[in-house]
Design an enzyme around this catalytic site. Structure first.
Site, PDB file in Angstrom:
ATOM      1  N   HIS A   6      -5.210  -3.107  -2.542  1.00  0.00           N
ATOM      2  CA  HIS A   6      -4.193  -4.047  -3.017  1.00  0.00           C
ATOM      3  C   HIS A   6      -4.608  -4.466  -4.422  1.00  0.00           C
ATOM      4  O   HIS A   6      -5.511  -5.273  -4.593  1.00  0.00           O
ATOM      5  CB  HIS A   6      -4.124  -5.278  -2.109  1.00  0.00           C
ATOM      6  CG  HIS A   6      -3.669  -4.975  -0.720  1.00  0.00           C
ATOM      7  ND1 HIS A   6      -2.411  -5.288  -0.262  1.00  0.00           N
ATOM      8  CD2 HIS A   6      -4.306  -4.374   0.308  1.00  0.00           C
ATOM      9  CE1 HIS A   6      -2.294  -4.892   0.997  1.00  0.00           C
ATOM     10  NE2 HIS A   6      -3.435  -4.331   1.360  1.00  0.00           N
ATOM     11  N   SER A  11       0.827  -1.208   0.000  1.00  0.00           N
ATOM     12  CA  SER A  11       0.000   0.000   0.000  1.00  0.00           C
ATOM     13  C   SER A  11       0.855   1.250   0.000  1.00  0.00           C
ATOM     14  O   SER A  11       1.798   1.378   0.779  1.00  0.00           O
ATOM     15  CB  SER A  11      -1.011   0.074   1.155  1.00  0.00           C
ATOM     16  OG  SER A  11      -0.799  -0.902   2.101  1.00  0.00           O
ATOM     17  N   GLU A  19      -1.627  -4.276  16.109  1.00  0.00           N
ATOM     18  CA  GLU A  19      -1.021  -4.713  17.363  1.00  0.00           C
ATOM     19  C   GLU A  19      -1.645  -3.969  18.550  1.00  0.00           C
ATOM     20  O   GLU A  19      -2.174  -2.868  18.408  1.00  0.00           O
ATOM     21  CB  GLU A  19       0.487  -4.411  17.351  1.00  0.00           C
ATOM     22  CG  GLU A  19       1.261  -5.111  16.251  1.00  0.00           C
ATOM     23  CD  GLU A  19       0.991  -4.535  14.874  1.00  0.00           C
ATOM     24  OE1 GLU A  19       0.723  -3.321  14.756  1.00  0.00           O
ATOM     25  OE2 GLU A  19       1.016  -5.317  13.902  1.00  0.00           O
ATOM     26  N   ARG A  71      -0.783  -9.295  -3.681  1.00  0.00           N
ATOM     27  CA  ARG A  71      -0.123  -9.940  -2.547  1.00  0.00           C
ATOM     28  C   ARG A  71      -1.156 -10.772  -1.787  1.00  0.00           C
ATOM     29  O   ARG A  71      -2.253 -10.299  -1.537  1.00  0.00           O
ATOM     30  CB  ARG A  71       0.437  -8.841  -1.651  1.00  0.00           C
ATOM     31  CG  ARG A  71       1.207  -9.323  -0.467  1.00  0.00           C
ATOM     32  CD  ARG A  71       1.838  -8.179   0.293  1.00  0.00           C
ATOM     33  NE  ARG A  71       3.287  -8.196   0.242  1.00  0.00           N
ATOM     34  CZ  ARG A  71       4.049  -7.117   0.309  1.00  0.00           C
ATOM     35  NH1 ARG A  71       3.505  -5.925   0.395  1.00  0.00           N
ATOM     36  NH2 ARG A  71       5.358  -7.235   0.267  1.00  0.00           N
ATOM     37  N   HIS A  92      -1.810 -12.193   1.766  1.00  0.00           N
ATOM     38  CA  HIS A  92      -1.303 -12.007   3.123  1.00  0.00           C
ATOM     39  C   HIS A  92      -1.476 -13.271   3.951  1.00  0.00           C
ATOM     40  O   HIS A  92      -2.431 -14.033   3.761  1.00  0.00           O
ATOM     41  CB  HIS A  92      -2.027 -10.836   3.808  1.00  0.00           C
ATOM     42  CG  HIS A  92      -1.596  -9.501   3.305  1.00  0.00           C
ATOM     43  ND1 HIS A  92      -2.189  -8.898   2.217  1.00  0.00           N
ATOM     44  CD2 HIS A  92      -0.611  -8.665   3.721  1.00  0.00           C
ATOM     45  CE1 HIS A  92      -1.594  -7.731   1.994  1.00  0.00           C
ATOM     46  NE2 HIS A  92      -0.635  -7.561   2.891  1.00  0.00           N
TER      47      HIS A  92
HETATM   48  N1  HPA Z   1       0.664  -2.537  12.110  1.00  0.00           N
HETATM   49  C1  HPA Z   1       0.652  -3.571  11.265  1.00  0.00           C
HETATM   50  N2  HPA Z   1       0.486  -3.447   9.962  1.00  0.00           N
HETATM   51  C2  HPA Z   1       0.294  -2.210   9.475  1.00  0.00           C
HETATM   52  C3  HPA Z   1       0.290  -1.073  10.308  1.00  0.00           C
HETATM   53  C4  HPA Z   1       0.476  -1.252  11.697  1.00  0.00           C
HETATM   54  O1  HPA Z   1       0.499  -0.299  12.504  1.00  0.00           O
HETATM   55  N3  HPA Z   1       0.093  -0.005   9.490  1.00  0.00           N
HETATM   56  C5  HPA Z   1      -0.011  -0.476   8.226  1.00  0.00           C
HETATM   57  N4  HPA Z   1       0.123  -1.815   8.209  1.00  0.00           N
END
Ligand code: HPA
Length: 277
Positions: A76, A44, A198, A97, A99
């Site tokens: 994407h 991205s 996270e 991609r 994931h």
């Molecule tokens: N964490 C994980 N993946 C991501 C984040 C993030 O803060 N920002 C964009 N992709």
């Protein structure tokens, strides 16, 4: 191939390298290019680079190529292209991609990398959008990946395949990128499984163990690229400060918007780096 029917990689008895060889044959037929020199996976924010690298000589939906899945996400783009640089090098641009968080297994995640290797490429450029842990990295900052910590607990390697990952993200290529933009900072990329962002505690853990960037791609792909003998260059676009570093909640829209805003600048940087490879 559709997501639910007939992807040969969903057959556990299939050899993923044979599927990649079939995919490379599809690409040679669709592009008229027998061997590509460089592969570039667009994450991205990096999408515009494809137009700036050179002349697109072929573009087609990834789903026309053996083993590729439908893109899971808006933002994407599921297109593969063959681009000819002014120096006459052939770049396979991968805008599709899969994931790890999609849950289709690692074979599907690294299929594009193995296909690129089977198509002849010796250099793999991996890009992504990711969260930043260093507070000096404002959203929109591109950074080089210097190393990674794979927190997925998974691997694209099957069986007792012991592979050296020292200098996984080539120092030579990072130095070359810095000749184009001396201000490029670098950091250690932590791949989480996702798809949830996270927690602040997980980000603190990533920082404590030596991470600077948090994301949901790239590490597994880089391992597969190294297994294939490719030299790897990794770029993250910091789309947001990681959870807890920024105090406001994270949103997917914020990530997409930061990518869109940074796209012209980072895509031109990436195109200049590719031109120098
Ligand atoms: N964490 C994980 N993946 C991501 C984040 C993030 O803060 N920002 C964009 N992709």
């Amino acid at each position: 191939m559709s997501d639910t029917t007939g992807n040969p990689l969903d057959d556990p008895t299939a050899d993923p390298f044979e599927v990649a060889a079939a995919a490379a044959a599809d690409i040679a037929r669709l592009t008229g290019v027998d061997r590509h020199d460089i592969a570039l996976t667009l994450g991205s924010g990096w999408g515009k680079a494809a137009e700036l690298i050179g002349e697109t000589t072929a573009a087609f939906p990834a789903t026309e190529v053996t083993g590729f899945s439908r893109p899971a996400l808006e933002g994407h783009v599921g297109t593969l292209r063959s681009v000819r640089t002014p120096k006459g090098r052939h770049v396979l641009v991968i805008g599709a991609r899969t994931h790890y968080y999609e849950g289709h297994g690692v074979r599907r995640v690294v299929h594009s990398v193995r296909t690129a290797a089977a198509a002849g490429t010796r250099t793999m450029v991996l890009t992504n959008g990711a969260g930043g842990i260093k507070p000096t990295w404002k959203p929109g900052t591109p950074v080089l990946i210097s190393d990674h910590i794979n927190l997925t607990g998974d691997s694209p390697l099957e069986g007792a395949t012991f592979i050296d990952l020292t200098d996984l993200y080539s120092m030579r290529l990072r130095d070359l990128a810095r000749t184009i933009d001396p201000a490029l900072d670098e950091g250690v990329y932590c791949q989480f499984r996702g798809p949830q962002y996270e927690t602040p505690a997980e980000v603190r853990m990533a920082k404590t163990i030596g991470g600077h960037i948090v994301g949901m791609s790239t590490a597994l792909e880089a391992i597969a690229a190294r297994q294939a003998g490719m030299e790897i260059l990794g770029f993250s676009l910091i789309t947001n400060m990681a959870a807890g570093i920024q105090t406001t909640p994270l949103s997917h829209q914020e990530v997409i918007d930061a990518g869109r805003e940074a796209e012209p600048v980072i895509s031109s940087l990436l195109a200049r780096v590719i031109g120098a490879l």
